[in-house]
Design a protein around this motif. Structure first.
Motif, short mmCIF file in Angstrom:
data_model
loop_
_atom_site.label_atom_id
_atom_site.label_comp_id
_atom_site.label_asym_id
_atom_site.label_seq_id
_atom_site.Cartn_x
_atom_site.Cartn_y
_atom_site.Cartn_z
N GLY A 123 11.65 8.04 13.72
CA GLY A 123 11.96 6.70 14.31
C GLY A 123 13.13 7.12 15.16
N ASP A 124 13.81 5.95 15.43
CA ASP A 124 15.02 5.88 16.43
C ASP A 124 16.27 6.02 15.55
OD1 ASP A 124 17.18 5.43 18.21
OD2 ASP A 124 16.09 3.66 19.03
N ALA A 125 16.92 7.06 15.48
CA ALA A 125 18.15 7.48 14.90
C ALA A 125 19.28 6.51 15.20
CB ALA A 125 18.41 9.02 14.64
N ASN A 126 19.33 5.79 16.15
CA ASN A 126 20.09 5.05 16.55
C ASN A 126 20.25 3.57 15.86
OD1 ASN A 126 21.66 6.61 18.41
ND2 ASN A 126 19.77 6.11 19.97
N VAL A 127 19.02 3.12 15.34
CA VAL A 127 18.42 2.11 14.65
C VAL A 127 18.89 2.35 13.24
CG1 VAL A 127 16.95 0.25 13.87
CG2 VAL A 127 17.14 1.25 16.17
N VAL A 128 18.45 3.51 12.58
CA VAL A 128 18.61 3.86 11.21
C VAL A 128 18.42 5.32 11.23
CG1 VAL A 128 16.25 3.03 10.63
CG2 VAL A 128 17.66 3.43 8.83
N ASN A 129 19.35 5.85 10.31
CA ASN A 129 19.30 7.27 10.18
C ASN A 129 18.13 7.85 9.46
OD1 ASN A 129 19.92 8.03 7.22
ND2 ASN A 129 21.81 7.11 7.93
N ARG A 130 17.68 9.02 9.73
CA ARG A 130 16.54 9.71 9.29
C ARG A 130 16.39 9.93 7.66
NH1 ARG A 130 13.50 12.73 14.07
NH2 ARG A 130 13.55 11.17 15.44
N ARG A 131 17.63 9.91 7.12
CA ARG A 131 17.59 10.04 5.74
C ARG A 131 17.33 9.02 4.90
NH1 ARG A 131 21.54 8.08 2.54
NH2 ARG A 131 22.94 7.74 4.33
N LYS A 132 17.68 7.64 5.63
CA LYS A 132 17.25 6.48 5.03
C LYS A 132 15.85 6.12 4.86
CE LYS A 132 21.78 3.75 5.26
NZ LYS A 132 22.40 2.78 6.00
N MET A 133 15.37 6.78 6.09
CA MET A 133 13.67 6.52 6.27
C MET A 133 13.28 7.54 5.38
SD MET A 133 13.13 7.02 10.27
CE MET A 133 14.62 6.40 11.42
N ALA A 134 13.58 8.76 4.92
CA ALA A 134 13.04 9.65 4.07
C ALA A 134 12.99 9.11 2.51
CB ALA A 134 13.79 10.88 4.14
N GLU A 135 14.25 8.23 2.43
CA GLU A 135 14.34 7.88 0.99
C GLU A 135 13.34 6.76 0.63
OE1 GLU A 135 19.17 8.53 0.35
OE2 GLU A 135 18.50 6.50 1.06
N VAL A 136 12.90 6.15 1.71
CA VAL A 136 11.93 4.95 1.56
C VAL A 136 10.54 5.57 1.47
CG1 VAL A 136 10.83 2.96 2.36
CG2 VAL A 136 13.25 3.16 2.86
N ALA A 137 10.37 6.75 2.49
CA ALA A 137 9.04 7.39 2.43
C ALA A 137 8.85 8.05 1.18
CB ALA A 137 9.22 8.46 3.43
N LEU A 138 9.73 8.54 0.27
CA LEU A 138 9.21 8.99 -0.84
C LEU A 138 8.80 8.05 -1.99
CD1 LEU A 138 12.52 11.11 -1.57
CD2 LEU A 138 10.31 12.16 -1.42
N ALA A 152 0.87 -1.12 -0.14
CA ALA A 152 0.01 -0.13 -0.05
C ALA A 152 0.85 1.34 0.06
CB ALA A 152 -1.16 -0.14 1.03
N LEU A 153 0.31 2.29 -0.58
CA LEU A 153 0.81 3.60 -0.52
C LEU A 153 0.16 4.33 0.83
CD1 LEU A 153 1.13 4.71 -4.28
CD2 LEU A 153 2.91 3.66 -2.84
N PHE A 154 0.94 5.31 1.34
CA PHE A 154 0.24 5.82 2.47
C PHE A 154 -0.10 7.37 2.35
CE2 PHE A 154 2.13 2.09 4.00
CZ PHE A 154 1.09 1.77 5.12
N ASP A 155 -1.07 8.02 2.68
CA ASP A 155 -1.27 9.60 2.47
C ASP A 155 -0.42 10.29 3.46
OD1 ASP A 155 -3.76 9.07 0.61
OD2 ASP A 155 -4.43 8.34 2.59
N ILE A 156 0.13 9.90 4.46
CA ILE A 156 0.96 10.64 5.36
C ILE A 156 1.83 9.80 6.12
CG2 ILE A 156 0.99 11.87 7.51
CD1 ILE A 156 -2.13 12.44 7.18
N ILE A 157 3.02 9.83 5.95
CA ILE A 157 4.26 9.22 6.32
C ILE A 157 5.01 10.03 7.33
CG2 ILE A 157 6.18 8.05 6.14
CD1 ILE A 157 4.83 7.21 3.09
N VAL A 158 5.22 9.83 8.65
CA VAL A 158 5.96 10.37 9.71
C VAL A 158 7.27 9.53 9.95
CG1 VAL A 158 5.96 11.20 11.84
CG2 VAL A 158 3.70 10.60 10.64
N VAL A 159 8.36 10.77 9.48
CA VAL A 159 9.54 10.14 9.89
C VAL A 159 10.27 10.68 11.09
CG1 VAL A 159 12.07 10.53 8.96
CG2 VAL A 159 10.24 10.34 7.18
#
Length: 212
Positions: A119-134, A110-117
């Motif tokens: 999360g725990d930056a000690n697990v994964v940095n938010r740049r990578k989260m942002a790339e997936v969110a896009l 599924a695609l999502f209308d709203i994605i919130v970045v």
């Protein structure tokens, strides 16, 4: 209204003392800047789907406003505490390593209308989260990057994708310093107000609506 009364109206002091992100009535709030919270409160999101990197009081906040919420959490103890409070429209998943954490969204059909970045930056940095969110944000949707003043590379990733960036800085629940929560809107995003008027009045406002 004096500043102290404004903060009391927001429940700020209680949230700082208890470490619980909540308003004056004890209702859960996300740990975003207050201007960002006020903006979200004014939107009609009842038909929207939300994905969160990182769960908490924000999960309960979104669940009361959106059609459904999917959340991935990395902390096992916190996941257990949160799991006992989530309503039926929330899907809460525990993933403790980077591949699994990112994979919950990356592998979603599924695609999502709203994605919130957020999360725990000690697990994964938010740049990578942002790339997936896009890749998983629906047309007409938007992405929220919390603490964007600290995660400037993640903000750049979203901005470079031609999303419209709106920064909302200010105090936040539980926090004694200001922070920035940024919204990144798809160019086709058209949001409806929740009530007759938008913006909604902030809890500390004494002003009246004036029709002009």
């Amino acid at each position: 209204m004096p500043l102290l009364q404004v903060l009391q109206a927001r429940g700020y002091a209680a949230s700082v003392m208890t470490g619980r992100s909540m308003d004056a009535a004890g209702e859960p709030l996300p740990w975003y800047s207050y201007p960002a919270i006020d903006y979200i409160r004014g939107l009609d999101l009842r038909d929207k789907t939300v994905f969160e990197f990182g769960g908490g009081f924000s999960t309960l906040f979104w669940a009361s406003r959106a059609r459904s919420v999917s959340t991935v959490e990395s902390n096992r103890e916190w996941h257990g505490k949160l799991a006992s409070h989530i309503p039926p429209n929330v899907n809460l998943v525990l993933r403790e390593d980077e591949p699994g954490y990112l994979g919950v969204l990356r592998e979603s059909l599924a695609l999502f209308d709203i994605i919130v970045v957020d999360g725990d930056a000690n697990v994964v940095n938010r740049r990578k989260m942002a790339e997936v969110a896009l890749k998983k944000c629906a047309s007409g949707g938007f992405i929220i990057l919390d603490n964007s003043d600290c995660h400037v590379k993640a903000a750049q990733v979203l901005r470079d994708a031609d999303l419209l960036q709106v920064d909302m800085a200010g105090f936040a629940p539980c926090s004694t310093v200001e922070q920035t929560t940024s919204f990144f809107f798809d160019r086709h995003c058209h949001l409806k107000p929740r009530e007759k008027w938008q913006p909604v009045k902030s809890p500390g406002s004494m002003r009246h609506y004036v029709e002009e």
